[in-house]
Design a protein around this motif. Structure first.
Motif, PDB file in Angstrom:
ATOM      1  N   VAL A 111       0.853  -1.196   0.000  1.00 17.40           N
ATOM      2  CA  VAL A 111       0.000   0.000   0.000  1.00 17.40           C
ATOM      3  C   VAL A 111       0.885   1.241   0.000  1.00 17.40           C
ATOM      4  N   SER A 112       0.375   2.297  -0.599  1.00 18.92           N
ATOM      5  CA  SER A 112       1.148   3.541  -0.681  1.00 18.92           C
ATOM      6  C   SER A 112       0.997   4.356   0.586  1.00 18.92           C
ATOM      7  N   THR A 113       1.868   5.346   0.721  1.00 23.86           N
ATOM      8  CA  THR A 113       1.778   6.250   1.875  1.00 23.86           C
ATOM      9  C   THR A 113       0.422   6.922   1.913  1.00 23.86           C
ATOM     10  N   GLN A 114      -0.049   7.387   0.740  1.00 20.47           N
ATOM     11  CA  GLN A 114      -1.333   8.090   0.703  1.00 20.47           C
ATOM     12  C   GLN A 114      -2.481   7.173   1.106  1.00 20.47           C
ATOM     13  N   GLU A 115      -2.417   5.901   0.678  1.00 16.03           N
ATOM     14  CA  GLU A 115      -3.466   4.952   1.080  1.00 16.03           C
ATOM     15  C   GLU A 115      -3.484   4.770   2.598  1.00 16.03           C
ATOM     16  N   LEU A 116      -2.304   4.735   3.209  1.00 18.11           N
ATOM     17  CA  LEU A 116      -2.240   4.606   4.667  1.00 18.11           C
ATOM     18  C   LEU A 116      -2.760   5.863   5.348  1.00 18.11           C
ATOM     19  N   ILE A 117      -2.428   7.037   4.808  1.00 17.20           N
ATOM     20  CA  ILE A 117      -2.942   8.293   5.377  1.00 17.20           C
ATOM     21  C   ILE A 117      -4.466   8.300   5.315  1.00 17.20           C
ATOM     22  N   ASP A 118      -5.007   7.908   4.161  1.00 18.20           N
ATOM     23  CA  ASP A 118      -6.469   7.892   3.998  1.00 18.20           C
ATOM     24  C   ASP A 118      -7.124   6.899   4.956  1.00 18.20           C
ATOM     25  N   GLU A 119      -6.516   5.708   5.112  1.00 20.94           N
ATOM     26  CA  GLU A 119      -7.087   4.694   5.990  1.00 20.94           C
ATOM     27  C   GLU A 119      -7.034   5.131   7.445  1.00 20.94           C
ATOM     28  N   MET A 120      -5.904   5.708   7.871  1.00 25.73           N
ATOM     29  CA  MET A 120      -5.807   6.174   9.250  1.00 25.73           C
ATOM     30  C   MET A 120      -6.783   7.318   9.528  1.00 25.73           C
ATOM     31  N   THR A 121      -6.953   8.187   8.545  1.00 24.78           N
ATOM     32  CA  THR A 121      -7.920   9.278   8.702  1.00 24.78           C
ATOM     33  C   THR A 121      -9.326   8.715   8.827  1.00 24.78           C
ATOM     34  N   ARG A 122      -9.636   7.689   8.014  1.00 28.32           N
ATOM     35  CA  ARG A 122     -10.958   7.064   8.082  1.00 28.32           C
ATOM     36  C   ARG A 122     -11.228   6.463   9.452  1.00 28.32           C
ATOM     37  N   GLN A 123     -10.164   5.969  10.088  1.00 23.97           N
ATOM     38  CA  GLN A 123     -10.324   5.366  11.412  1.00 23.97           C
ATOM     39  C   GLN A 123     -10.237   6.397  12.545  1.00 23.97           C
ATOM     40  N   GLY A 124     -10.064   7.648  12.199  1.00 22.15           N
ATOM     41  CA  GLY A 124     -10.036   8.695  13.220  1.00 22.15           C
ATOM     42  C   GLY A 124      -8.654   9.089  13.687  1.00 22.15           C
ATOM     43  N   TYR A 125      -7.635   8.753  12.897  1.00 20.15           N
ATOM     44  CA  TYR A 125      -6.261   9.093  13.257  1.00 20.15           C
ATOM     45  C   TYR A 125      -5.582   9.842  12.101  1.00 20.15           C
ATOM     46  N   PRO A 126      -5.960  11.082  11.876  1.00 17.74           N
ATOM     47  CA  PRO A 126      -5.375  11.839  10.762  1.00 17.74           C
ATOM     48  C   PRO A 126      -3.867  12.009  10.944  1.00 17.74           C
ATOM     49  N   GLY A 127      -3.152  12.021   9.828  1.00 14.75           N
ATOM     50  CA  GLY A 127      -1.703  12.180   9.890  1.00 14.75           C
ATOM     51  C   GLY A 127      -1.165  12.666   8.566  1.00 14.75           C
ATOM     52  N   ASN A 128       0.112  12.502   8.380  1.00  7.71           N
ATOM     53  CA  ASN A 128       0.753  12.930   7.143  1.00  7.71           C
ATOM     54  C   ASN A 128       1.884  11.940   6.828  1.00  7.71           C
ATOM     55  N   ARG A 129       2.656  12.227   5.781  1.00  6.86           N
ATOM     56  CA  ARG A 129       3.715  11.318   5.369  1.00  6.86           C
ATOM     57  C   ARG A 129       4.747  11.095   6.478  1.00  6.86           C
ATOM     58  N   LYS A 130       5.033  12.139   7.229  1.00  3.92           N
ATOM     59  CA  LYS A 130       6.032  12.020   8.292  1.00  3.92           C
ATOM     60  C   LYS A 130       5.533  11.114   9.416  1.00  3.92           C
ATOM     61  N   THR A 131       4.270  11.301   9.806  1.00  4.77           N
ATOM     62  CA  THR A 131       3.749  10.465  10.894  1.00  4.77           C
ATOM     63  C   THR A 131       3.693   8.990  10.478  1.00  4.77           C
ATOM     64  N   ILE A 132       3.331   8.745   9.216  1.00  9.04           N
ATOM     65  CA  ILE A 132       3.305   7.361   8.727  1.00  9.04           C
ATOM     66  C   ILE A 132       4.704   6.755   8.783  1.00  9.04           C
ATOM     67  N   LYS A 133       5.705   7.497   8.290  1.00 11.08           N
ATOM     68  CA  LYS A 133       7.086   7.006   8.294  1.00 11.08           C
ATOM     69  C   LYS A 133       7.568   6.769   9.716  1.00 11.08           C
ATOM     70  N   ASP A 134       7.304   7.733  10.609  1.00 13.89           N
ATOM     71  CA  ASP A 134       7.745   7.596  12.003  1.00 13.89           C
ATOM     72  C   ASP A 134       7.084   6.403  12.682  1.00 13.89           C
ATOM     73  N   ASP A 135       5.781   6.225  12.426  1.00 15.10           N
ATOM     74  CA  ASP A 135       5.056   5.107  13.052  1.00 15.10           C
ATOM     75  C   ASP A 135       5.575   3.755  12.558  1.00 15.10           C
ATOM     76  N   ILE A 136       5.869   3.662  11.275  1.00 16.40           N
ATOM     77  CA  ILE A 136       6.411   2.416  10.734  1.00 16.40           C
ATOM     78  C   ILE A 136       7.794   2.137  11.315  1.00 16.40           C
ATOM     79  N   ASP A 137       8.591   3.170  11.500  1.00 13.73           N
ATOM     80  CA  ASP A 137       9.906   2.997  12.129  1.00 13.73           C
ATOM     81  C   ASP A 137       9.754   2.449  13.541  1.00 13.73           C
ATOM     82  N   VAL A 138       8.759   2.957  14.278  1.00 18.02           N
ATOM     83  CA  VAL A 138       8.516   2.483  15.647  1.00 18.02           C
ATOM     84  C   VAL A 138       8.093   1.013  15.630  1.00 18.02           C
ATOM     85  N   LEU A 139       7.178   0.662  14.722  1.00 20.30           N
ATOM     86  CA  LEU A 139       6.712  -0.730  14.643  1.00 20.30           C
ATOM     87  C   LEU A 139       7.859  -1.680  14.298  1.00 20.30           C
ATOM     88  N   ASN A 140       8.700  -1.282  13.380  1.00 26.39           N
ATOM     89  CA  ASN A 140       9.851  -2.112  13.026  1.00 26.39           C
ATOM     90  C   ASN A 140      10.821  -2.254  14.194  1.00 26.39           C
TER      91      ASN A 140
END
Length: 331
Positions: free
Chosen positions: A36-65
């Motif tokens: 999935v693309s960064t934008q798809e993840l941003i859209d999905e997180m926003t749909r679930q009530g967790y709006p973010g941006n490219r940086k938050t997605i990258k940072d969150d994935i770094d934390v999960l890894n």
């Protein structure tokens, strides 16, 4: 000040929630063939009530890894992401699903529950590779929903080295479930459980019979864990050796038996007793095998399956018993 603290707390909670939501989405809906693309993840997180941006997605994935997830970033595809590995690989899940599906010990309803839990460990797309392998409707399955709890209690008793007592069920000629020996209470010092031919068996010491015996777990009724400590295992008892000798889990006298078999039965003998048994070719058509078995009716029945292709050579008492059983069948 209080409002500021509440806002900071909400931000922390939102970040925790976003991490869990992101982890669940990547686990369920991505794999190597379905990034999935960064934008798809941003859209999905926003749909679930967790709006973010490219940086938050990258940072969150770094934390999960950092905490053990295996999320791959595919830079060549404009920073797309997918879950690269899970607790089980697909071939492993297929094996587990097939084992659960075909097991007679596990009821059909419980099989479906377990299979659901196993397939949840794959992505939604990978489930398609597993689900078509599930066939349970036409297989004989256990009809006892309490088996899980019986096994759990037995494991507790084994771990805590406590005796158990129970009654033992069987069927009468009218196919009614009845208690063996008019409801006799069996007291047993459990040493372990064995799996054989799609059934679980309790292995333990019977004071009444003064030896180690087996019971089919699915036939155990009204199991209770006693306060009494078990009788320790006999000095010469070994669970692995016991499992090899007591084939099909029926009690009999353990003996070394010599079999004379047609060569084509070698695979059947190895399937039953393993590759380490002693064998010797005696002609172009036959071989001898020396096996350690429990000489029960089940053992003799196994030999009968091969008719004239298998003969019991010795010892003499086992050979004579086999002959008498054959004569009794003929009448």
């Amino acid at each position: 000040m209080e409002a500021l603290l509440m806002a900071e707390e909400k931000t922390k909670q939102d970040k925790k929630g976003r991490l869990l939501a992101l982890r669940d989405y990547l686990y369920k809906y991505t794999d190597e063939q379905h990034p999935v693309s960064t934008q798809e993840l941003i859209d999905e997180m926003t749909r679930q009530g967790y709006p973010g941006n490219r940086k938050t997605i990258k940072d969150d994935i770094d934390v999960l890894n950092k905490f053990g997830m295996d999320i791959i970033t595919n830079v060549s595809r404009g920073n797309s992401f997918y879950m690269a590995s899970r607790e089980f690989e697909i071939p492993e899940l297929k094996l587990l699903v097939d084992a659960v599906s075909s097991s007679r010990f596990i009821s059909a309803a419980r099989s479906e529950q377990l299979i659901g839990k196993l397939t949840a460990m794959a992505s939604e797309y990978e489930k398609e590779q597993i689900t078509p392998r599930i066939f349970t409707g036409d297989r004989i399955k256990a009809n006892n929903p309490h088996l899980y709890y019986v096994v759990d209690m037995l494991i507790q008793a084994i771990q805590n080295k406590k005796k158990v007592r129970f009654q033992y069920g069987e069927f009468d000629a009218d196919k009614h479930k009845v208690l063996r020996n008019d409801g006799e209470i069996y007291i047993n010092s459990p040493y372990g459980c064995l799996w054989n031919d799609d059934f679980y068996y309790l292995v333990g010491y019977s004071e009444k019979r003064e030896k180690v015996v087996t019971f089919r777990v699915d036939r155990i009724v009204d199991l209770e864990i006693m306060d009494d400590d078990i009788i320790p295992e006999p000095a010469d008892f070994d669970m692995s050796d016991y499992a090899k000798i007591v084939i099909e889990m029926f009690d009999g006298e353990p003996q070394e038996v010599e079999l004379l078999c047609d060569n084509e039965l070698m695979k059947s003998v190895i399937d039953k007793f393993g590759e380490n048994i002693k064998t010797e070719r005696v002609s172009d058509e036959q071989f001898k095998a020396v096996v350690n078995v429990s000489t029960s009716k089940t053992f003799y029945a196994w030999c009968f399956r091969f008719a004239e292709q298998m003969k019991i050579v010795g010892p003499e008492n086992v050979k004579n018993t086999y002959i008498e059983m054959a004569r009794s069948v003929i009448g």
